[in-house]
Scaffold this motif. Sequence first.
Motif, mmCIF file in Angstrom:
data_model
loop_
_atom_site.group_PDB
_atom_site.id
_atom_site.type_symbol
_atom_site.label_atom_id
_atom_site.label_comp_id
_atom_site.label_asym_id
_atom_site.label_seq_id
_atom_site.Cartn_x
_atom_site.Cartn_y
_atom_site.Cartn_z
ATOM 1 N N HIS A 1 -3.572 21.607 -12.675
ATOM 2 C CA HIS A 1 -5.017 20.716 -11.646
ATOM 3 C C HIS A 1 -5.259 20.923 -10.725
ATOM 4 O O HIS A 1 -4.137 20.665 -9.667
ATOM 5 C CB HIS A 1 -4.283 19.315 -12.007
ATOM 6 N N THR B 1 -11.158 19.185 -9.755
ATOM 7 C CA THR B 1 -11.384 18.166 -9.501
ATOM 8 C C THR B 1 -11.819 18.144 -7.923
ATOM 9 O O THR B 1 -11.744 19.362 -7.189
ATOM 10 C CB THR B 1 -10.315 16.576 -9.249
ATOM 11 N N GLY B 2 -13.434 16.843 -7.616
ATOM 12 C CA GLY B 2 -13.641 17.243 -5.938
ATOM 13 C C GLY B 2 -14.803 17.072 -6.354
ATOM 14 O O GLY B 2 -15.442 17.637 -5.542
ATOM 15 N N SER B 3 -16.007 18.037 -7.804
ATOM 16 C CA SER B 3 -16.556 18.307 -7.350
ATOM 17 C C SER B 3 -17.556 17.026 -7.834
ATOM 18 O O SER B 3 -17.195 15.491 -8.049
ATOM 19 C CB SER B 3 -17.133 18.853 -8.579
ATOM 20 N N THR C 1 -7.981 22.107 -7.040
ATOM 21 C CA THR C 1 -9.400 22.004 -6.008
ATOM 22 C C THR C 1 -9.550 23.201 -6.502
ATOM 23 O O THR C 1 -8.768 24.531 -6.483
ATOM 24 C CB THR C 1 -9.331 21.017 -5.096
ATOM 25 N N GLY D 1 -17.407 15.289 -11.016
ATOM 26 C CA GLY D 1 -16.689 14.731 -11.501
ATOM 27 C C GLY D 1 -15.319 15.693 -11.961
ATOM 28 O O GLY D 1 -15.588 16.618 -10.759
ATOM 29 N N THR D 2 -14.349 15.765 -12.986
ATOM 30 C CA THR D 2 -13.520 17.236 -12.766
ATOM 31 C C THR D 2 -14.482 17.896 -13.895
ATOM 32 O O THR D 2 -15.249 17.574 -14.959
ATOM 33 C CB THR D 2 -12.429 16.322 -13.716
ATOM 34 N N ASP D 3 -14.041 19.119 -13.664
ATOM 35 C CA ASP D 3 -14.272 20.524 -14.752
ATOM 36 C C ASP D 3 -13.438 20.653 -15.239
ATOM 37 O O ASP D 3 -12.525 21.159 -14.174
ATOM 38 C CB ASP D 3 -15.680 21.304 -14.116
ATOM 39 N N GLU D 4 -13.530 21.153 -16.496
ATOM 40 C CA GLU D 4 -12.738 21.632 -17.621
ATOM 41 C C GLU D 4 -12.733 23.231 -17.980
ATOM 42 O O GLU D 4 -13.795 22.979 -18.427
ATOM 43 C CB GLU D 4 -11.929 20.309 -18.598
ATOM 44 N N TYR E 1 -8.598 22.352 -14.717
ATOM 45 C CA TYR E 1 -9.132 20.766 -14.218
ATOM 46 C C TYR E 1 -9.432 20.983 -12.913
ATOM 47 O O TYR E 1 -8.507 20.732 -12.105
ATOM 48 C CB TYR E 1 -7.987 19.797 -14.484
ATOM 49 N N THR F 1 -17.835 25.152 -8.848
ATOM 50 C CA THR F 1 -16.799 25.686 -9.929
ATOM 51 C C THR F 1 -17.724 27.027 -11.020
ATOM 52 O O THR F 1 -16.489 27.745 -11.052
ATOM 53 C CB THR F 1 -16.280 24.396 -10.921
#
Length: 253
Positions: free
Chosen positions: A200, A167-169, A202, A172-175, A165, A139
């Motif tokens: 939102h 997701t999938g790492s 990936t 968790g979720t990187d914002e 946002y 990310t």
Amino acid sequence: MSIGSQASPTGRVAPAAQVPPVGEHRAKRSYHDACGAARALDLVGERWTLLVVRELLLGPKRFTDLRAGLPGISPNVLSQRLEELLQIGVVHKRKLPPPVSAAVYDLTDWGRELDSVIVALNRWGARSPNLYRCSEVSTDSLVVTLRTFFEPESAAGVHADYDLYFTGSDSGTDEFHALVTNGTFTITRGATGRAATTIHTTVPAFVAIAFDGHPLAGPIATGDIKISGNLPAAEQFLDFFELPAECKGSPTA
């Protein structure tokens, strides 16, 4: 002789006083070359070192977060690289206050000067004849790529903000919060919760749309991308970035 260097009694060029000399901390092969580029490679030229720095450009991380961003590195090698960066003054380690109370690694002011170096290497390396699939990135690597290949002309006159946002790492979720202001682009870790447009998604889905030219409708239909707020602004945002032709995948028909 580089600016900020001084000659030692033996005639060798020593680093500026505020930078810890490498030889005091570790036995390591050196180019034994007074050129600033050679001295920089003595410090950060080991495999994985600059990628560890890249993962810290957007702020501090725990050891486990660094491992998630660099899945190809072993725990032992990561520990070695962090220790080397600590010793030369590029990284420092600190403890977050309660209730987190976790140990994190962060760049020093001197280490943060490598930001422009990594962006320049990213731009140069993307044109490499050795093609790698550009969706295979962390990310934070994606965020550096966004900063590198933002096209100011395409965003002239645009004033918009976005919460992103990913997701999938493993972490968790990187914002992130992205701001486009009349041809300039800034992105920082942490969503505001107040952006006019929220995306939102990936990393692979974002890369496929923004860089490979895949239609947006497909990922929206499958739920791989969810957009809240201003849909036209989201579509426009995905057009602000342009990779070199050597680093693109093939768009779908």
